[in-house]
Design a protein around this motif. Structure first.
Motif, PDB file in Angstrom:
ATOM      1  N   VAL A  41      -1.727 -12.156   6.002  1.00 38.26           N
ATOM      2  CA  VAL A  41      -1.956 -10.705   6.002  1.00 38.26           C
ATOM      3  C   VAL A  41      -2.676 -10.279   7.293  1.00 38.26           C
ATOM      4  CG1 VAL A  41      -4.167 -10.892   4.775  1.00 38.26           C
ATOM      5  CG2 VAL A  41      -2.831  -8.781   4.588  1.00 38.26           C
ATOM      6  N   SER A  42      -2.330  -9.103   7.806  1.00 38.46           N
ATOM      7  CA  SER A  42      -2.986  -8.605   9.015  1.00 38.46           C
ATOM      8  C   SER A  42      -4.262  -7.862   8.632  1.00 38.46           C
ATOM      9  CB  SER A  42      -2.045  -7.641   9.753  1.00 38.46           C
ATOM     10  OG  SER A  42      -1.883  -6.463   8.961  1.00 38.46           O
ATOM     11  N   THR A  43      -5.097  -7.594   9.619  1.00 40.64           N
ATOM     12  CA  THR A  43      -6.337  -6.847   9.351  1.00 40.64           C
ATOM     13  C   THR A  43      -6.004  -5.447   8.843  1.00 40.64           C
ATOM     14  OG1 THR A  43      -7.300  -8.083  11.158  1.00 40.64           O
ATOM     15  CG2 THR A  43      -8.554  -6.204  10.384  1.00 40.64           C
ATOM     16  N   ASN A  44      -4.996  -4.829   9.472  1.00 36.31           N
ATOM     17  CA  ASN A  44      -4.573  -3.507   8.993  1.00 36.31           C
ATOM     18  C   ASN A  44      -4.089  -3.574   7.561  1.00 36.31           C
ATOM     19  OD1 ASN A  44      -5.102  -1.957  11.166  1.00 36.31           O
ATOM     20  ND2 ASN A  44      -3.052  -2.153  12.075  1.00 36.31           N
ATOM     21  N   GLY A  45      -3.355  -4.637   7.268  1.00 33.04           N
ATOM     22  CA  GLY A  45      -2.822  -4.810   5.915  1.00 33.04           C
ATOM     23  C   GLY A  45      -3.952  -4.846   4.892  1.00 33.04           C
ATOM     24  N   MET A  46      -5.014  -5.556   5.227  1.00 29.56           N
ATOM     25  CA  MET A  46      -6.151  -5.632   4.285  1.00 29.56           C
ATOM     26  C   MET A  46      -6.788  -4.259   4.081  1.00 29.56           C
ATOM     27  SD  MET A  46      -8.076  -9.210   5.055  1.00 29.56           S
ATOM     28  CE  MET A  46      -7.855  -9.503   6.780  1.00 29.56           C
ATOM     29  N   GLN A  47      -6.946  -3.526   5.186  1.00 29.17           N
ATOM     30  CA  GLN A  47      -7.507  -2.171   5.092  1.00 29.17           C
ATOM     31  C   GLN A  47      -6.641  -1.289   4.190  1.00 29.17           C
ATOM     32  OE1 GLN A  47     -10.155  -0.810   6.088  1.00 29.17           O
ATOM     33  NE2 GLN A  47     -11.017  -2.038   7.771  1.00 29.17           N
ATOM     34  N   ASP A  48      -5.333  -1.411   4.392  1.00 23.03           N
ATOM     35  CA  ASP A  48      -4.397  -0.606   3.600  1.00 23.03           C
ATOM     36  C   ASP A  48      -4.532  -0.923   2.103  1.00 23.03           C
ATOM     37  OD1 ASP A  48      -3.526   0.410   5.963  1.00 23.03           O
ATOM     38  OD2 ASP A  48      -1.492  -0.416   5.858  1.00 23.03           O
ATOM     39  N   LEU A  49      -4.664  -2.200   1.790  1.00 22.47           N
ATOM     40  CA  LEU A  49      -4.791  -2.589   0.380  1.00 22.47           C
ATOM     41  C   LEU A  49      -6.033  -1.940  -0.224  1.00 22.47           C
ATOM     42  CD1 LEU A  49      -3.988  -6.439   0.436  1.00 22.47           C
ATOM     43  CD2 LEU A  49      -2.445  -4.542  -0.073  1.00 22.47           C
ATOM     44  N   LEU A  50      -7.122  -1.977   0.552  1.00 19.97           N
ATOM     45  CA  LEU A  50      -8.382  -1.413   0.058  1.00 19.97           C
ATOM     46  C   LEU A  50      -8.235   0.082  -0.195  1.00 19.97           C
ATOM     47  CD1 LEU A  50     -11.378  -2.145  -0.480  1.00 19.97           C
ATOM     48  CD2 LEU A  50     -11.875  -1.336   1.827  1.00 19.97           C
ATOM     49  N   GLN A  51      -7.650   0.767   0.808  1.00 15.49           N
ATOM     50  CA  GLN A  51      -7.530   2.214   0.683  1.00 15.49           C
ATOM     51  C   GLN A  51      -6.622   2.645  -0.464  1.00 15.49           C
ATOM     52  OE1 GLN A  51      -6.831   3.323   4.742  1.00 15.49           O
ATOM     53  NE2 GLN A  51      -9.048   3.032   4.962  1.00 15.49           N
ATOM     54  N   SER A  52      -5.598   1.856  -0.733  1.00 16.95           N
ATOM     55  CA  SER A  52      -4.683   2.304  -1.787  1.00 16.95           C
ATOM     56  C   SER A  52      -4.930   1.644  -3.136  1.00 16.95           C
ATOM     57  CB  SER A  52      -3.223   2.109  -1.378  1.00 16.95           C
ATOM     58  OG  SER A  52      -3.146   1.416  -0.200  1.00 16.95           O
ATOM     59  N   GLY A  53      -5.999   0.855  -3.227  1.00 13.25           N
ATOM     60  CA  GLY A  53      -6.335   0.296  -4.540  1.00 13.25           C
ATOM     61  C   GLY A  53      -5.351  -0.756  -5.032  1.00 13.25           C
ATOM     62  N   VAL A  54      -4.734  -1.487  -4.089  1.00 15.96           N
ATOM     63  CA  VAL A  54      -3.839  -2.582  -4.473  1.00 15.96           C
ATOM     64  C   VAL A  54      -4.694  -3.843  -4.655  1.00 15.96           C
ATOM     65  CG1 VAL A  54      -1.854  -3.976  -3.764  1.00 15.96           C
ATOM     66  CG2 VAL A  54      -2.006  -1.568  -3.066  1.00 15.96           C
TER      67      VAL A  54
ATOM     68  N   ALA B  66       0.837  -1.199   0.000  1.00 15.01           N
ATOM     69  CA  ALA B  66       0.000   0.000   0.000  1.00 15.01           C
ATOM     70  C   ALA B  66       0.875   1.254   0.000  1.00 15.01           C
ATOM     71  CB  ALA B  66      -0.926  -0.013   1.215  1.00 15.01           C
ATOM     72  N   GLU B  67       1.911   1.232   0.824  1.00 14.42           N
ATOM     73  CA  GLU B  67       2.790   2.402   0.955  1.00 14.42           C
ATOM     74  C   GLU B  67       3.453   2.769  -0.377  1.00 14.42           C
ATOM     75  OE1 GLU B  67       5.904   1.917   3.971  1.00 14.42           O
ATOM     76  OE2 GLU B  67       7.212   3.158   2.721  1.00 14.42           O
ATOM     77  N   VAL B  68       3.886   1.766  -1.124  1.00 10.89           N
ATOM     78  CA  VAL B  68       4.595   2.072  -2.372  1.00 10.89           C
ATOM     79  C   VAL B  68       3.667   2.119  -3.582  1.00 10.89           C
ATOM     80  CG1 VAL B  68       6.813   1.164  -1.560  1.00 10.89           C
ATOM     81  CG2 VAL B  68       5.245  -0.347  -2.784  1.00 10.89           C
ATOM     82  N   GLY B  69       2.364   1.951  -3.364  1.00 13.46           N
ATOM     83  CA  GLY B  69       1.419   2.025  -4.478  1.00 13.46           C
ATOM     84  C   GLY B  69       1.584   0.870  -5.450  1.00 13.46           C
ATOM     85  N   ALA B  70       1.659  -0.354  -4.892  1.00 10.46           N
ATOM     86  CA  ALA B  70       1.844  -1.531  -5.752  1.00 10.46           C
ATOM     87  C   ALA B  70       0.585  -1.809  -6.579  1.00 10.46           C
ATOM     88  CB  ALA B  70       2.174  -2.745  -4.885  1.00 10.46           C
ATOM     89  N   LEU B  71       0.795  -2.456  -7.719  1.00  6.22           N
ATOM     90  CA  LEU B  71      -0.342  -2.925  -8.516  1.00  6.22           C
ATOM     91  C   LEU B  71      -1.041  -4.053  -7.773  1.00  6.22           C
ATOM     92  CD1 LEU B  71       0.834  -3.574 -12.200  1.00  6.22           C
ATOM     93  CD2 LEU B  71      -1.026  -2.081 -11.455  1.00  6.22           C
ATOM     94  N   SER B  72      -0.234  -4.956  -7.191  1.00 12.18           N
ATOM     95  CA  SER B  72      -0.811  -6.105  -6.504  1.00 12.18           C
ATOM     96  C   SER B  72       0.044  -6.482  -5.311  1.00 12.18           C
ATOM     97  CB  SER B  72      -0.898  -7.313  -7.450  1.00 12.18           C
ATOM     98  OG  SER B  72       0.392  -7.814  -7.740  1.00 12.18           O
ATOM     99  N   ALA B  73      -0.596  -7.167  -4.345  1.00 13.84           N
ATOM    100  CA  ALA B  73       0.101  -7.820  -3.241  1.00 13.84           C
ATOM    101  C   ALA B  73      -0.327  -9.279  -3.326  1.00 13.84           C
ATOM    102  CB  ALA B  73      -0.303  -7.213  -1.908  1.00 13.84           C
ATOM    103  N   ASP B  74       0.654 -10.181  -3.347  1.00 14.11           N
ATOM    104  CA  ASP B  74       0.368 -11.558  -3.708  1.00 14.11           C
ATOM    105  C   ASP B  74       0.645 -12.533  -2.576  1.00 14.11           C
ATOM    106  OD1 ASP B  74       0.945  -9.754  -5.842  1.00 14.11           O
ATOM    107  OD2 ASP B  74       1.143 -11.410  -7.246  1.00 14.11           O
ATOM    108  N   HIS B  75      -0.133 -13.598  -2.506  1.00 11.78           N
ATOM    109  CA  HIS B  75      -0.103 -14.662  -1.480  1.00 11.78           C
ATOM    110  C   HIS B  75      -1.003 -14.276  -0.310  1.00 11.78           C
ATOM    111  CE1 HIS B  75       2.768 -17.491  -3.145  1.00 11.78           C
ATOM    112  NE2 HIS B  75       3.548 -16.474  -3.472  1.00 11.78           N
ATOM    113  N   LEU B  76      -0.498 -13.427   0.636  1.00  8.30           N
ATOM    114  CA  LEU B  76      -1.327 -12.865   1.701  1.00  8.30           C
ATOM    115  C   LEU B  76      -1.943 -13.895   2.643  1.00  8.30           C
ATOM    116  CD1 LEU B  76      -3.150 -10.205  -0.531  1.00  8.30           C
ATOM    117  CD2 LEU B  76      -1.287  -9.776   1.081  1.00  8.30           C
ATOM    118  N   VAL B  77      -1.281 -15.041   2.784  1.00  8.28           N
ATOM    119  CA  VAL B  77      -1.815 -16.067   3.687  1.00  8.28           C
ATOM    120  C   VAL B  77      -1.850 -15.527   5.117  1.00  8.28           C
ATOM    121  CG1 VAL B  77      -1.389 -18.388   4.635  1.00  8.28           C
ATOM    122  CG2 VAL B  77      -1.036 -17.936   2.184  1.00  8.28           C
TER     123      VAL B  77
END
Ligand code: NIG
Ligand code: FE
Length: 419
Positions: free
Chosen positions: A278-291, A265-276
Motif C-alpha cells: 500500500v502507498s502512503t496516499n493509499g493509507m491516508q485514503d483508507l483513514l479518510q473514508s473509514g475503510v 476508498a473511492e468506492v466506499g469499501a468495507l475493507s481493503a485486504d492484504h496491503l503489503v
C-alpha cells in the motif's frame, strides 16, 4: 424462574464493553481492559447483562450456570477474510515455492487459483458442502465463531452460484456464523483467458445480478492485482455491486502496488485486504473514508513475501487494523486466528492487545457486523471463548497449540474440551 445461561469465572475477561461504537484505532486499538471476576448472562442467543456474579445470580434465578473457572475469556474470534469453498489441495505448490518458485510463476503456468477452479468444477455439490462443514468445525474448535466466506473457485455462473449455495446450506445448519461474499473476480477462468473484457461483462451483467437475486451474498470482492483484475475492471465490478446493494471489499496491493487501497476508498469499501504494498496516499485514503484495513500475515509467511505490510505506519496513522487467516488451499491453508495473532505480533509489531482487538472488534467491523458481534456487551451476540491461558498476552505468545477449552456461539456451548 429465569431461562437463559449465566457464564462466569475468576480469570481475566476481555470485554470491549465501553461506549466506543466504531472500529478501534489509535489508543483504542491497544486498550483491552481485562475484568475479573466477571459474569455474562445470555438469553435468546444474545448477551442480556454483564457484571458481577452475585447480582446477576440474584436477578436470574433458575438460569443454567456455567463456571469457566480461572480461564481467560475473550469474544469469539471473527475471521473477516476466508476462501473456504474449495475441493482438493495444493501441497505440491507449497513445496515448489519453498524450493524456489514464486506464487506468480506457478499461477502463470496454470497452477494457483486456476488449479483450484478445475478441482471445484469437478466436485459435486455434496462434496462442497461436506468440505465446508468440516472446515466450519475446524474454525469453531480454534475459537472462531464467525467467518466471512468468499466464493471464487468456480468462476462460471453455475459454479459460483453453487459455491455460494453451499455456503448458505452450511450457514443454515452449522453453529459457526458465516457472512457470504461473492468473489467471481478472483481470477480469469481458462475459457476467458483471451477475452478478459468478456469475463468482466459476464460478471457485471449476469453473475452479480443472479447472486443478488438469490440473496446469496452480502458483499462483493475483487482480486485487484497485476495480471489479474486491473483498477479499471475492479472499479466497474465494484460499482455495479454497490448499485445492486452489496457491500464491497478488495484484495488490494498484495503483490504489487497498483492502487487498490485508493480504489477501496473511492468506492466506499468495507475493507481493503492484504496491503503489503500500500502507498502512503493509499493509507491516508483508507483513514479518510473509514475503510478497515485487513492484514493477512499468514499469507505473507507462506508466500515468503520479502516485504511486510506497513502495519506500524497504519497504526501510527490511527487506522483500526483487523487481521484474518485468508484461509485458502494455496497461499494460507490455516484456520487458526491465534496463529495469525502470533504472526501479527512477530512480523507486524502488534501487541497482544492490539492483535486481540484486530481479531474481534475490528474484524467484525470489517465485515459490516461491528454492531452485532466481536464484543462481550449487552445486545451483542453471545459469542465467547474460554482459553486455558492465564491472560491475553499468552495468546500470541504460546503459538502452535490449541488452548481453546470452551466455545460459546449465540449462548450455546458448541465446543467443550475442558479437562
Ligand atoms: O487472498 N489473493 C488472492 N486470493 C487468495 C489466494 C487464493 C489461492 O491461491 O487460491 C489470497 O491470497
Ligand atoms: Fe484472499
Amino acid at each position: 424462574m429465569s431461562s437463559g445461561t449465566l457464564f462466569f469465572g475468576t480469570g481475566p475477561w476481555a470485554t470491549f464493553d465501553d461506549d466506543h461504537e466504531g472500529p478501534r484505532g489509535g489508543k483504542l486499538l491497544a486498550e483491552v481492559r481485562e475484568r475479573s471476576p466477571f459474569a455474562v448472562f445470555c438469553e435468546g442467543g444474545r448477551i442480556a447483562a454483564t457484571g458481577d456474579l452475585a447480582t446477576l445470580r440474584a436477578r436470574h434465578r433458575g438460569a443454567l450456570e456455567v463456571d469457566l473457572g480461572a480461564r481467560t475469556v475473550v469474544p469469539g474470534f471473527v475471521d473477516p477474510h476466508t476462501h473456504p469453498v474449495f475441493a482438493g489441495s495444493r501441497e505440491d505448490e507449497f513445496e515448489w515455492r519453498n524450493t524456489g518458485r514464486t506464487y506468480q510463476e506457478i499461477a502463470r503456468e496454470g497452477g494457483g487459483i486456476r488449479k483450484s477452479v478445475r478441482q471445484l468444477r469437478a466436485a459435486s455439490d455434496a462434496d462442497l458442502v461436506a468440505n465446508l462443514r468440516a472446515t466450519a468445525d475446524a474454525f469453531l474448535a480454534l475459537g472462531t465463531t464467525t467467518i466471512e466466506a468468499k466464493s471464487g473457485y468456480g468462476l462460471s455462473p453455475e459454479d459460483e452460484l453453487r459455491s455460494l449455495r453451499a455456503v448458505r446450506e452450511v450457514a443454515a445448519t452449522h453453529p459457526l456464523g458465516i457472512v457470504p461474499t461473492f468473489l467471481g473476480a478472483h481470477e480469469f477462468p481458462d475459457e476467458y483467458r483471451d477475452d478478459r473484457e468478456g469475463y468482466v461483462r459476464l460478471l457485471v451483467e449476469e453473475m452479480l445480478p443472479r447472486v443478488v437475486a438469490e440473496g446469496l451474498a452480502t458483499a462483493c470482492d475483487v482480486f485487484c492485482e497485476e495480471g489479474v483484475f486491473d483498477v479499471g475492471q475492479s472499479r466497474r465490478i465494484l460499482k455495479r455491486a454497490r448499485e445492486l446493494g452489496l457491500a464491497v471489499k478488495i484484495h488490494a496491493d498484495e503483490i504489487t502496488s497498483c492502487g487498490g487501497a485508493e480504489l477501496a476508498a473511492e468506492v466506499g469499501a468495507l475493507s481493503a485486504d492484504h496491503l503489503v504494498h500500500v502507498s502512503t496516499n493509499g493509507m491516508q485514503d483508507l483513514l479518510q473514508s473509514g475503510v478497515v484495513p485487513i492484514l493477512l500475515p499468514a499469507t505473507s509467511f507462506v508466500l515468503r513475501l520479502a516485504r511486510d505490510a506497513p502495519a506500524k505506519a497504519m497504526m501510527d496513522l490511527g487506522l483500526p487494523v483487523a487481521i484474518a487467516t485468508d484461509f485458502n488451499p494455496g497461499s494460507s491453508p490455516t484456520r487458526s486466528m491465534p496463529l495469525v495473532m502470533t504472526f501479527a505480533c512477530v512480523r507486524y509489531g502488534l501487541t497482544a492487545a492490539q492483535a486481540l482487538t484486530a481479531a474481534t472488534v475490528n474484524a467484525a467491523h470489517a465485515i459490516g457486523a461491528g454492531n452485532r458481534i466481536g464484543r462481550l456487551k449487552p445486545g451483542f451476540e453471545a459469542d465467547l471463548i474460554a482459553l486455558d491461558l492465564p491472560n491475553v498476552r499468552h495468546l500470541p505468545y504460546r503459538f502452535g497449540e490449541n488452548f481453546v477449552a470452551v466455545v460459546v456461539k449465540a449462548g450455546e456451548i458448541v465446543v467443550d474440551r475442558r479437562r
